[in-house]
Write an enzyme that holds these catalytic residues in place. Structure first.
Site, PDB file in Angstrom:
ATOM      1  N   ALA A 243       1.101  -1.243  -0.033  1.00 31.66           N
ATOM      2  CA  ALA A 243      -0.004   0.012  -0.019  1.00 31.66           C
ATOM      3  C   ALA A 243       0.751   1.289  -0.125  1.00 31.66           C
ATOM      4  CB  ALA A 243      -0.926   0.160   1.128  1.00 31.66           C
ATOM      5  N   ALA A 244       2.223   0.957  -0.353  1.00 34.58           N
ATOM      6  CA  ALA A 244       3.011   2.509   0.107  1.00 34.58           C
ATOM      7  C   ALA A 244       2.660   3.290  -1.147  1.00 34.58           C
ATOM      8  CB  ALA A 244       4.585   1.947  -0.396  1.00 34.58           C
ATOM      9  N   GLY A 245       2.254   2.652  -2.346  1.00 36.12           N
ATOM     10  CA  GLY A 245       1.853   3.546  -3.614  1.00 36.12           C
ATOM     11  C   GLY A 245       0.266   4.204  -3.397  1.00 36.12           C
ATOM     12  N   ASP A 246      -0.492   3.463  -2.585  1.00 38.17           N
ATOM     13  CA  ASP A 246      -1.649   4.006  -2.256  1.00 38.17           C
ATOM     14  C   ASP A 246      -1.468   5.158  -1.345  1.00 38.17           C
ATOM     15  OD1 ASP A 246      -2.979   2.358  -3.981  1.00 38.17           O
ATOM     16  OD2 ASP A 246      -3.425   1.036  -2.393  1.00 38.17           O
TER      17      ASP A 246
HETATM   18  P1  ADP Z   1       4.069   0.921  -5.557  1.00 42.62           P
HETATM   19  O1  ADP Z   1       3.615   0.235  -4.211  1.00 42.62           O
HETATM   20  O2  ADP Z   1       3.082   1.577  -6.378  1.00 42.62           O
HETATM   21  O3  ADP Z   1       4.998   0.060  -6.158  1.00 42.62           O
HETATM   22  P2  ADP Z   1       6.327   2.351  -4.806  1.00 42.62           P
HETATM   23  O4  ADP Z   1       6.853   1.076  -4.254  1.00 42.62           O
HETATM   24  O5  ADP Z   1       7.292   3.036  -5.719  1.00 42.62           O
HETATM   25  O6  ADP Z   1       4.980   2.218  -5.167  1.00 42.62           O
HETATM   26  O7  ADP Z   1       6.432   3.284  -3.257  1.00 42.62           O
HETATM   27  C1  ADP Z   1       5.615   4.709  -3.601  1.00 42.62           C
HETATM   28  C2  ADP Z   1       6.315   5.683  -2.663  1.00 42.62           C
HETATM   29  O8  ADP Z   1       6.502   5.106  -1.240  1.00 42.62           O
HETATM   30  C3  ADP Z   1       7.682   5.932  -3.231  1.00 42.62           C
HETATM   31  O9  ADP Z   1       7.690   6.808  -4.171  1.00 42.62           O
HETATM   32  C4  ADP Z   1       8.392   6.246  -1.613  1.00 42.62           C
HETATM   33  O10 ADP Z   1       8.305   7.488  -1.619  1.00 42.62           O
HETATM   34  C5  ADP Z   1       7.729   5.538  -0.706  1.00 42.62           C
HETATM   35  N1  ADP Z   1       8.491   4.375  -0.270  1.00 42.62           N
HETATM   36  C6  ADP Z   1       8.163   3.107  -0.845  1.00 42.62           C
HETATM   37  N2  ADP Z   1       9.184   2.192  -0.420  1.00 42.62           N
HETATM   38  C7  ADP Z   1      10.021   2.804   0.613  1.00 42.62           C
HETATM   39  C8  ADP Z   1      10.926   2.553   1.444  1.00 42.62           C
HETATM   40  N3  ADP Z   1      11.643   1.453   1.342  1.00 42.62           N
HETATM   41  N4  ADP Z   1      11.526   3.437   2.165  1.00 42.62           N
HETATM   42  C9  ADP Z   1      10.988   4.749   2.118  1.00 42.62           C
HETATM   43  N5  ADP Z   1      10.043   5.113   1.353  1.00 42.62           N
HETATM   44  C10 ADP Z   1       9.523   4.248   0.438  1.00 42.62           C
END
Ligand code: ADP
Length: 299
Positions: A243-246
């Protein structure tokens, strides 16, 4: 200023079963724990935007089953305005997820009610037109995404498309997008495999502004006015990247809707992504405004 954010998208109930190993076809495996959590990119990003401080309304279709009742209640309790959600006779969207001890998973998504979200009503169109920001993803019928984006554009609402999951888009849909948010996989699929710096150029041929999320490396922003910047991630201890992307996209909609400079809005959204990965869970890990602010100001 509190921005009005409208999310037109999917809602699913995620049914997650844990087991030592995934069953093979035809096999039954005795599992461990089971959890049920609201999901779907639309619902998750609506929760993310509401927690990030946006006045957020969800447009979508939820089933008349027990999952629908729970989905409505969970989004409502997260501060999302659910008053315009359609109730569709039958099943809600459901994702049946099996996870083994190594974290490997197998997922079956049954779109259910999400499939019936077609033909925007006048009220839905007016809601989009009255908002500051419209946020769409690609888990509902694309004709509805197209109609929502058109309604946003016609009403002077800023339109954001998170092109996830990657799908072949109807001609003209991207013309209605002000800001495209994609991860590296989606960018690759949309551009048909452009590499390196060419990815941003290829995306800018389609839309005026692009955010490429780069997981632990943060994000990259480029626009047709010549901006091209890397916005570094915040360093946090990672517990679960689900859910980081969300979290990122919901927070970005709020920050951009507040009228912040786009690079500052992306930095704030990076803080939301970082806050999310510190916690285990999907929608339950989506950060509040205070959590985002504490990471944003700590660095
Ligand atoms: P998705 O889940 O859609 O593939 P990402 O993995 O690129 O998206 O993550 C979305 C955002 O969350 C990134 O641009 C970053 O800002 C943050 N993020 C993701 N993973 C990390 C991490 N390991 N450490 C810090 N920030 C993170």
């Amino acid at each position: 200023m509190t921005p009005r954010v409208v999310v037109a998208g999917s809602a699913n109930m995620d049914l997650v079963g844990l087991a030592e190993r995934l069953p093979r076809p035809g096999e039954t495996v005795l599992g461990d724990d089971f959890v049920m959590i609201p999901g779907g990119k639309g619902a998750n990003q609506a929760i993310a935007a509401a927690r990030a401080g946006g006045k957020t309304a969800f447009l979508g279709a939820i089933g008349s089953d027990a999952f629908g009742v729970t989905l409505n209640a969970r989004l409502d309790a997260s501060g999302v305005d659910m008053s315009r959600v359609r109730t569709s006779y039958g099943s809600s969207g459901v994702a049946v997820i099996m996870v083994d001890r190594a974290g490997e998973n197998s997922i079956l998504v049954s779109p259910g009610a999400n499939r019936s979200f077609t033909g925007l009503t006048d009220d839905e169109t007016a809601t989009i037109a009255a908002a500051d920001v419209l946020l769409c993803q690609q888990e509902i019928p694309l004709e509805t995404v197209f109609a929502a984006l058109r309604a946003g554009r016609a009403g002077g609402t800023r339109t954001i498309l998170n092109a996830a999951p990657a799908r072949d888009l109807p001609a003209g849909l991207l013309d209605e997008v002000d800001l495209l948010v994609v991860n590296e996989t989606e960018a690759h699929e949309i551009t048909g495999g452009a590499v390196g710096g060419d990815v941003m150029a290829a995306l800018l041929a389609l839309v005026p502004r692009v955010v490429l999320t780069l997981s632990g490396a943060g994000s990259r922003y480029a626009d047709r006015d010549g901006a091209d910047a890397h916005v570094p991630a915040f360093r946090v201890e990672v517990a679960d990247t689900t859910a980081a992307g969300d979290a990122f996209t919901g927070a970005l909609a709020v920050a951009w809707g507040e009228g912040r400079d786009i690079l500052d809005a992306i930095r704030w959204a990076n803080a939301a992504g970082a806050a999310c990965v510190r916690k285990v869970g999907a929608s339950s890990a989506l950060p509040t405004r205070d959590e985002i602010e504490s990471i944003y100001h700590a660095a």
